[in-house]
Design a protein around this motif. Structure first.
Motif, PDB file in Angstrom:
ATOM      1  N   ASN A 139      15.039  -4.630   1.467  1.00 45.97           N
ATOM      2  CA  ASN A 139      14.896  -5.802   0.595  1.00 45.97           C
ATOM      3  C   ASN A 139      13.788  -5.569  -0.427  1.00 45.97           C
ATOM      4  OD1 ASN A 139      16.893  -7.110   2.039  1.00 45.97           O
ATOM      5  ND2 ASN A 139      15.481  -8.241   3.335  1.00 45.97           N
ATOM      6  N   ARG A 140      12.658  -5.047   0.031  1.00 43.99           N
ATOM      7  CA  ARG A 140      11.531  -4.784  -0.881  1.00 43.99           C
ATOM      8  C   ARG A 140      11.896  -3.720  -1.904  1.00 43.99           C
ATOM      9  NH1 ARG A 140       8.540  -4.686   3.959  1.00 43.99           N
ATOM     10  NH2 ARG A 140       8.291  -2.440   3.961  1.00 43.99           N
ATOM     11  N   SER A 158      13.398 -16.216   9.031  1.00 44.10           N
ATOM     12  CA  SER A 158      14.427 -15.498   8.291  1.00 44.10           C
ATOM     13  C   SER A 158      14.078 -15.390   6.804  1.00 44.10           C
ATOM     14  CB  SER A 158      15.769 -16.215   8.474  1.00 44.10           C
ATOM     15  OG  SER A 158      16.763 -15.612   7.715  1.00 44.10           O
ATOM     16  N   GLN A 206      11.748 -12.507   6.268  1.00 48.37           N
ATOM     17  CA  GLN A 206      12.454 -11.224   6.371  1.00 48.37           C
ATOM     18  C   GLN A 206      13.252 -10.964   5.092  1.00 48.37           C
ATOM     19  OE1 GLN A 206      12.656  -8.736   8.565  1.00 48.37           O
ATOM     20  NE2 GLN A 206      14.658  -7.796   8.265  1.00 48.37           N
ATOM     21  N   SER A 207      13.935 -11.999   4.586  1.00 47.82           N
ATOM     22  CA  SER A 207      14.743 -11.827   3.371  1.00 47.82           C
ATOM     23  C   SER A 207      13.898 -11.465   2.167  1.00 47.82           C
ATOM     24  CB  SER A 207      15.525 -13.106   3.060  1.00 47.82           C
ATOM     25  OG  SER A 207      16.551 -13.267   3.986  1.00 47.82           O
ATOM     26  N   ALA A 208      12.660 -11.985   2.156  1.00 51.50           N
ATOM     27  CA  ALA A 208      11.786 -11.687   1.029  1.00 51.50           C
ATOM     28  C   ALA A 208      11.122 -10.316   1.210  1.00 51.50           C
ATOM     29  CB  ALA A 208      10.735 -12.777   0.890  1.00 51.50           C
ATOM     30  N   GLY A 209      11.470  -9.637   2.299  1.00 53.11           N
ATOM     31  CA  GLY A 209      10.939  -8.290   2.528  1.00 53.11           C
ATOM     32  C   GLY A 209       9.580  -8.292   3.184  1.00 53.11           C
ATOM     33  N   PHE A 210       9.141  -9.477   3.649  1.00 56.02           N
ATOM     34  CA  PHE A 210       7.824  -9.573   4.255  1.00 56.02           C
ATOM     35  C   PHE A 210       7.939  -9.321   5.750  1.00 56.02           C
ATOM     36  CE2 PHE A 210       3.975 -11.353   5.897  1.00 56.02           C
ATOM     37  CZ  PHE A 210       3.051 -11.080   4.907  1.00 56.02           C
ATOM     38  N   ALA A 244      13.965  -5.156   6.051  1.00 53.71           N
ATOM     39  CA  ALA A 244      12.919  -5.759   5.216  1.00 53.71           C
ATOM     40  C   ALA A 244      12.483  -4.752   4.149  1.00 53.71           C
ATOM     41  CB  ALA A 244      11.734  -6.182   6.076  1.00 53.71           C
TER      42      ALA A 244
END
Ligand code: SF4
Ligand code: FES
Lengths: 230, 249
Positions: B238-239, A188, A191-195, B235
């Motif tokens: 978020n980016r 999670s 995912q939150s970090a956009g990875f 995702a």
């Protein structure tokens, strides 16, 4: 990183992930050091003494860690409160298990259980440590500070704690909750970090499952080992 | 088939509302869920009772109007469908079926099973568009070469019909899947890059402002979405948002 409306939901989840990453790294090193207590009491003693007296670790890393833990908890509580308010009327009939895992839906419960355990853990190790080092002023790390040959005290203290079957059981139960928390938390956080990537995300999920099982299992093993051999 | 329905009835926005029990008899397993409700409503009207209010329009899975939380799941027990595409053969004779409106602070009930989803419209108005030169010499969109992968992903995101099942299913009533689809369908294309940063920031701020919850990555939205919108979009949002927020003055 805030905009004119203050911290947005995405910033909140990003910070949650960031503190989570930090705690993941901390947990790994904690588990590795504890493992030394099984392999070599001497090595465990000297590493513990280093961790307990090195000024960089004590006065730089430890406060950062305390802040990380504190932040993760407070933010978790805030998020939970906000999310509860986003659905004031609940469904009369709801089947959440059809679309999501128990772990992902109950991070606050597993988190609170870990927090309760932290209370006991601090009472067991951290408070006595502070007492010896900063109140009694004994930085020697020796079993008997007047007698240099007595050896370092850390392994002895650790093993002593796990004589108690109730304490050992509570620790094991806490590690089960930790595992449940990690099984969702690890992937999670990415995912939150956009990875997210079709090539790497399946790997991250597998790694998360491994981490979430192996690290808590390591702690459980250490507790049981000392209970049996102590 | 004969069924027992437990349906949320609520006179208006302010009224309290409650679950009421109804019986419907002789429902064809081949009928759709909405047709079954039509049968019930015919019955109610004939008896001089108030029919159950529910949203619907196209009845072919493209408008996103039909909602309904059926037996504990958005759009009922089937996958990748809307309620108008749900068939009664998914149920058994004698079943009890719970029918509730979407539940979210940001989607207040208007009447019975109808909720106000205009929060989505306001999020769109905050940035879900591209500015186009309409002076008469508008450039053909096809004149710009776009990698096939990007075009496909943008198109997948653009299939979101704004139904709100993601919000209804999410334990946090988060609108992240919807917003991420709407941001992605533009962010992936060169025409959408011009306003990309402002878009991400404004749409996310509006989303928070409407009272939707915080995403905690449970993934319930992706499973219940009738159009299979992927978490990959969240995702990406978020980016998009984080990089825009860092650069924002
Ligand atoms: S993302 Fe899926 S569930 Fe959410 S509004 Fe769009 S189509 Fe509906
Ligand atoms: S009525 Fe249009 S999607 Fe169901």
């Amino acid at each position: 990183m805030s905009t004119h409306e203050g911290m947005t939901s995405i910033v909140r989840k990003f910070l949650m992930a960031l503190s989570g990453f930090f705690l993941l790294i901390f947990l790994l090193q904690h588990c590795a050091i504890n493992f030394l207590s099984v392999i070599s009491p001497d090595m465990f003693n000297s590493v513990s003494h280093f961790m307990g007296t090195n000024p960089l670790i004590q006065f730089a890393m430890q406060p950062i860690l305390a802040f990380g833990v504190f932040f993760h908890i407070i933010m978790g509580v805030i998020l939970n409160k906000m999310n509860d308010a986003a659905r004031p009327i609940k469904y009369a009939m709801n089947k959440p298990a059809e679309n999501s895992s128990w772990m992902s839906r109950n991070m606050v419960i597993t988190g609170i259980m870990i927090l309760l355990f932290l209370g006991l853990h601090f009472y067991d190790f951290w408070i006595p440590e502070l007492n010896v080092k900063y109140i009694q002023g004994d930085m020697s790390g020796l079993l008997d500070p007047t007698f240099a040959e007595s050896g370092l005290r850390y392994h002895e203290e650790l093993v002593h704690k796990f004589h108690n079957p109730i304490r050992t059981s509570i620790y094991i139960l806490a590690f089960v909750f930790l595992s449940l928390h990690l099984l969702h938390g690890f992937q999670s956080a990415f995912q939150s970090a956009g990875f997210r990537h079709s090539k790497y995300t399946p790997m991250i999920k597998k790694l998360g499952n491994l981490y979430g099982i192996i690290v808590p299992a390591g702690f459980v093993f250490i507790a049981i080992y000392h209970f049996i051999n102590g | 088939m004969d069924l027992i329905l437990k349906i949320w009835r609520q006179k208006n926005k302010e009224a309290k509302g409650e679950l009421k029990t109804y019986e419907v008899k002789g429902v064809s397993p081949d009928s759709s869920f909405l047709e079954m409700l039509d049968v019930l409503n015919d019955d109610l009207v004939n008896k001089g009772d108030e029919p159950v209010a529910f949203d619907h329009d196209c009845r072919e899975g493209i408008c996103g109007m039909c909602s309904l939380y059926i037996n504990g799941e958005a759009h009922g027990p089937d996958r990748a469908i809307t309620t108008c595409q749900l068939h009664m053969r998914k149920f058994k004779d004698g079943d009890t079926i719970y029918i509730e409106p979407w539940r979210a602070a940001a989607f207040p009930v208007v009447k019975d099973l109808v909720v106000d989803r205009s929060a989505f419209d306001r999020i769109m108005a905050a940035g879900g568009f591209v500015s186009v030169n309409t002076s008469g010499n508008t450039q053909d969109a096809n004149a710009l070469p776009i990698p096939k992968d990007d075009a496909d992903k943008a198109f997948d995101a653009a299939t979101c019909i704004g139904c709100g099942a993601c919000v209804a299913s999410c334990k946090n009533a988060s609108a992240m899947l919807f917003v991420s689809a709407k941001v992605s369908q533009l962010a992936l294309l060169p025409q959408g890059r011009v306003e990309a940063e402002r878009r991400a920031i404004h749409m996310v701020e509006q989303m928070d402002h409407e009272g939707f919850g915080n995403c905690t990555n449970t993934g319930a939205c992706e499973v219940e979405c009738p159009k299979g919108i992927s978490l990959e979009n969240i995702a990406r949002l978020n980016r998009e948002y984080l990089s825009a927020a860092i650069k924002a003055e």
